[in-house]
Scaffold this motif. Structure first.
Motif, PDB file in Angstrom:
ATOM      1  N   GLU A 159      -1.950   4.854 -21.395  1.00 41.15           N
ATOM      2  CA  GLU A 159      -1.577   4.820 -19.983  1.00 41.15           C
ATOM      3  C   GLU A 159      -2.324   5.906 -19.209  1.00 41.15           C
ATOM      4  OE1 GLU A 159       2.906   3.385 -19.431  1.00 41.15           O
ATOM      5  OE2 GLU A 159       2.714   5.140 -20.738  1.00 41.15           O
ATOM      6  N   LYS A 160      -2.491   5.662 -17.938  1.00 44.89           N
ATOM      7  CA  LYS A 160      -3.059   6.657 -17.039  1.00 44.89           C
ATOM      8  C   LYS A 160      -1.927   7.272 -16.224  1.00 44.89           C
ATOM      9  CE  LYS A 160      -7.237   3.826 -16.550  1.00 44.89           C
ATOM     10  NZ  LYS A 160      -8.238   4.705 -17.183  1.00 44.89           N
ATOM     11  N   ILE A 161      -2.130   8.479 -15.759  1.00 46.02           N
ATOM     12  CA  ILE A 161      -1.148   9.160 -14.909  1.00 46.02           C
ATOM     13  C   ILE A 161      -1.613   9.085 -13.468  1.00 46.02           C
ATOM     14  CG2 ILE A 161      -0.160  11.427 -14.329  1.00 46.02           C
ATOM     15  CD1 ILE A 161      -0.194  12.105 -17.277  1.00 46.02           C
ATOM     16  N   ILE A 162      -0.682   8.879 -12.554  1.00 48.13           N
ATOM     17  CA  ILE A 162      -0.971   8.920 -11.122  1.00 48.13           C
ATOM     18  C   ILE A 162      -0.099   9.992 -10.487  1.00 48.13           C
ATOM     19  CG2 ILE A 162       0.618   6.976 -10.737  1.00 48.13           C
ATOM     20  CD1 ILE A 162      -1.083   6.283  -8.248  1.00 48.13           C
ATOM     21  N   LEU A 163      -0.714  10.832  -9.643  1.00 47.68           N
ATOM     22  CA  LEU A 163      -0.011  11.923  -8.972  1.00 47.68           C
ATOM     23  C   LEU A 163      -0.142  11.769  -7.462  1.00 47.68           C
ATOM     24  CD1 LEU A 163      -1.378  14.961 -11.050  1.00 47.68           C
ATOM     25  CD2 LEU A 163       0.776  13.752 -11.416  1.00 47.68           C
ATOM     26  N   LEU A 164       0.946  12.037  -6.741  1.00 46.78           N
ATOM     27  CA  LEU A 164       0.930  12.083  -5.284  1.00 46.78           C
ATOM     28  C   LEU A 164       1.149  13.528  -4.855  1.00 46.78           C
ATOM     29  CD1 LEU A 164       3.227   9.030  -4.406  1.00 46.78           C
ATOM     30  CD2 LEU A 164       0.769   9.039  -4.841  1.00 46.78           C
ATOM     31  N   SER A 165       0.358  13.983  -3.879  1.00 51.77           N
ATOM     32  CA  SER A 165       0.454  15.384  -3.463  1.00 51.77           C
ATOM     33  C   SER A 165       0.758  15.512  -1.969  1.00 51.77           C
ATOM     34  CB  SER A 165      -0.838  16.138  -3.808  1.00 51.77           C
ATOM     35  OG  SER A 165      -1.971  15.465  -3.294  1.00 51.77           O
ATOM     36  N   ASN A 166       1.650  14.648  -1.475  1.00 50.84           N
ATOM     37  CA  ASN A 166       2.134  14.733  -0.093  1.00 50.84           C
ATOM     38  C   ASN A 166       0.986  14.616   0.911  1.00 50.84           C
ATOM     39  OD1 ASN A 166       4.080  14.886   1.870  1.00 50.84           O
ATOM     40  ND2 ASN A 166       4.214  17.106   1.858  1.00 50.84           N
ATOM     41  N   SER A 167       0.081  13.670   0.665  1.00 50.38           N
ATOM     42  CA  SER A 167      -1.022  13.409   1.580  1.00 50.38           C
ATOM     43  C   SER A 167      -1.474  11.978   1.363  1.00 50.38           C
ATOM     44  CB  SER A 167      -2.176  14.389   1.326  1.00 50.38           C
ATOM     45  OG  SER A 167      -2.838  14.063   0.121  1.00 50.38           O
ATOM     46  N   HIS A 168      -2.588  11.603   1.953  1.00 54.99           N
ATOM     47  CA  HIS A 168      -3.129  10.266   1.745  1.00 54.99           C
ATOM     48  C   HIS A 168      -4.081  10.239   0.549  1.00 54.99           C
ATOM     49  CE1 HIS A 168      -5.783  12.475   4.512  1.00 54.99           C
ATOM     50  NE2 HIS A 168      -6.757  11.896   3.854  1.00 54.99           N
ATOM     51  N   ILE A 169      -4.130  11.319  -0.200  1.00 54.82           N
ATOM     52  CA  ILE A 169      -4.961  11.392  -1.406  1.00 54.82           C
ATOM     53  C   ILE A 169      -4.061  11.308  -2.634  1.00 54.82           C
ATOM     54  CG2 ILE A 169      -6.521  12.845  -2.761  1.00 54.82           C
ATOM     55  CD1 ILE A 169      -7.478  14.077  -0.133  1.00 54.82           C
ATOM     56  N   PHE A 170      -4.428  10.438  -3.577  1.00 51.52           N
ATOM     57  CA  PHE A 170      -3.711  10.439  -4.846  1.00 51.52           C
ATOM     58  C   PHE A 170      -4.717  10.676  -5.974  1.00 51.52           C
ATOM     59  CE2 PHE A 170      -4.609   5.891  -4.162  1.00 51.52           C
ATOM     60  CZ  PHE A 170      -5.150   5.511  -5.389  1.00 51.52           C
ATOM     61  N   HIS A 171      -4.193  11.092  -7.126  1.00 53.25           N
ATOM     62  CA  HIS A 171      -5.027  11.494  -8.253  1.00 53.25           C
ATOM     63  C   HIS A 171      -4.647  10.660  -9.470  1.00 53.25           C
ATOM     64  CE1 HIS A 171      -5.734  15.167  -5.809  1.00 53.25           C
ATOM     65  NE2 HIS A 171      -4.442  15.066  -5.569  1.00 53.25           N
ATOM     66  N   THR A 172      -5.640  10.224 -10.216  1.00 49.36           N
ATOM     67  CA  THR A 172      -5.380   9.530 -11.473  1.00 49.36           C
ATOM     68  C   THR A 172      -5.987  10.329 -12.617  1.00 49.36           C
ATOM     69  OG1 THR A 172      -7.391   8.167 -11.331  1.00 49.36           O
ATOM     70  CG2 THR A 172      -5.376   7.274 -10.337  1.00 49.36           C
ATOM     71  N   ILE A 173      -5.281  10.348 -13.742  1.00 48.78           N
ATOM     72  CA  ILE A 173      -5.725  11.081 -14.925  1.00 48.78           C
ATOM     73  C   ILE A 173      -5.862  10.086 -16.069  1.00 48.78           C
ATOM     74  CG2 ILE A 173      -5.170  12.899 -16.580  1.00 48.78           C
ATOM     75  CD1 ILE A 173      -3.537  14.255 -14.397  1.00 48.78           C
ATOM     76  N   THR A 174      -7.028  10.095 -16.716  1.00 51.96           N
ATOM     77  CA  THR A 174      -7.326   9.189 -17.822  1.00 51.96           C
ATOM     78  C   THR A 174      -7.542   9.994 -19.094  1.00 51.96           C
ATOM     79  OG1 THR A 174      -8.388   7.605 -16.334  1.00 51.96           O
ATOM     80  CG2 THR A 174      -8.892   7.404 -18.668  1.00 51.96           C
ATOM     81  N   PHE A 175      -6.908   9.547 -20.186  1.00 49.19           N
ATOM     82  CA  PHE A 175      -7.091  10.177 -21.491  1.00 49.19           C
ATOM     83  C   PHE A 175      -8.009   9.284 -22.321  1.00 49.19           C
ATOM     84  CE2 PHE A 175      -2.759  11.229 -20.054  1.00 49.19           C
ATOM     85  CZ  PHE A 175      -2.906  12.602 -19.920  1.00 49.19           C
TER      86      PHE A 175
END
Length: 366
Positions: A58-74
């Motif tokens: 699975e990948k991780i998705i993070l929201l940081s209180n903006s219109h930008i989100f981050h995905t993390i791939t292992f």
């Protein structure tokens, strides 16, 4: 079908070859020719591609209180982070991940707008507000998102209630249930939930085995239960909890999904949590337990996914990600360049080609 310089290859062979490629490669190949685009957009191909990639980490998705989100791939011993600028309206400010299913993620905007997005292809659909929704002032809502395998439809479920501490509607005790069908593009209200969802306020439904799961209190004695809302029947059933848990208290725990299994996180004491995993869905005897100990947290410690068989990634108070090694019983910070200092919400998703914007291409085999 002629795709490569006039060479004729059987369609099944092409599907078998291309379905093993990652999503981004498929996007590039669709631009090669119209016949190839047609093949790689076919429903049969999408199902085959999803099946071939379903077991990937699975990948991780993070929201940081903006219109930008981050995905993390292992990827084996490597960790990759991707920051995505997704500003569709001036008010976009993503604050909560409400659930994910088959590569689609339900995200809540600060203004209450709901967006279903595929974080890899960036296909998205903005969900209209329900005409039956309670006014945000004086009410509480929780959401769930999942796939109805019987009716081949993705559904958003919203459970709402009035805040009984104010004067808006102090005498109405119903737990209203509204459902949005992505296939039909419409909301409907069904009968109210039979449970009291007031304790785990704002908890999102956890999707496993065709149902959304919430911890709730059962009337009239208010004992704790795991209520499973089956999306195909649009009815609640109950899933047995670990027999050793206190039925008056486990409503205060948290539900998550790990390795496709329903899990319950029990904050036992101090900086230790017990994580119960239901390895055989619906079978009470299949609950097994492992522990995470020695990590300081203030509000919550939530497992997100397994990075390897013996290492679980944890969301610690929405401030950092940590990795806990179950064999060595040791923890470490998840270190990756570009990781935000803090985040509003964290979740997981799988890579897929499913598009929320095309209701004719939803079908994923159970």
């Amino acid at each position: 079908m002629s795709i490569f310089n006039g060479a004729n290859l059987p369609q099944e062979l092409l599907i078998n070859i291309f379905s093993r490629l990652p999503v981004k490669s498929i996007g590039q190949l669709r631009c090669v020719s119209n016949p190839l685009n047609s093949l790689l957009s076919d429903e049969h191909f999408l199902k085959t591609h999803f099946t071939n990639h379903f077991q990937e980490p699975e990948k991780i998705i993070l929201l940081s209180n903006s219109h930008i989100f981050h995905t993390i791939t292992f990827n084996k011993n490597c960790i990759f982070i991707n920051s995505i600028n997704f500003k569709q309206t001036p008010s976009d400010q993503f604050v909560e991940i409400c659930g994910s299913c088959n590569g689609l993620v339900l995200i809540l905007n600060k203004d209450g707008t709901k967006v279903v997005i595929n974080p890899i292809t960036l296909d998205f659909k903005i969900i209209p507000n329900s005409p039956l929704a309670l006014e945000p002032y004086g009410s509480f809502s929780m959401h769930g998102f999942g796939y109805d395998y019987v009716n081949d439809d993705y559904k958003i479920v919203m459970i709402s209630r009035y805040d009984h501490d104010n004067e808006v509607e102090p005498d109405i005790l119903d737990m209203f249930m509204d459902i949005y069908s992505l296939k039909n593009g419409s909301w409907k209200r069904i009968k109210s939930s039979p449970y009291d969802h007031a304790v785990p306020e704002h908890a999102n439904g956890v999707f496993v085995n065709g149902a959304l799961h919430w911890l709730a209190s059962k009337k009239p004695d208010y004992s704790s239960v795991i209520g499973a809302f089956v999306l195909s029947d649009e009815e609640f059933v109950e899933v047995p909890a670990p027999s050793s848990l206190d039925k008056d208290k486990f409503v205060f725990n948290k539900l998550v999904v790990l390795k496709g299994c329903l899990c319950m996180v029990d904050n036992v004491e101090g900086n230790r949590v017990d994580i119960w995993m239901m390895k055989d869905y619906g079978v009470e005897e299949s609950w097994t337990k492992f522990c995470v100990d020695g990590i300081d947290f203030y509000d919550f410690l939530k497992p997100l996914c397994f990075m390897r068989d013996d290492e679980v990634v944890l969301n610690v108070d929405g401030e950092k990600l940590m990795v806990y090694n179950l064999e060595e019983e040791e923890s470490r910070d998840l270190e990756v360049d570009g990781l935000p200092d803090s985040f509003e919400s964290a979740g997981t998703f799988v890579e897929s080609l499913v598009s929320p914007a095309d209701p004719n291409l939803f079908g994923i085999e159970a």
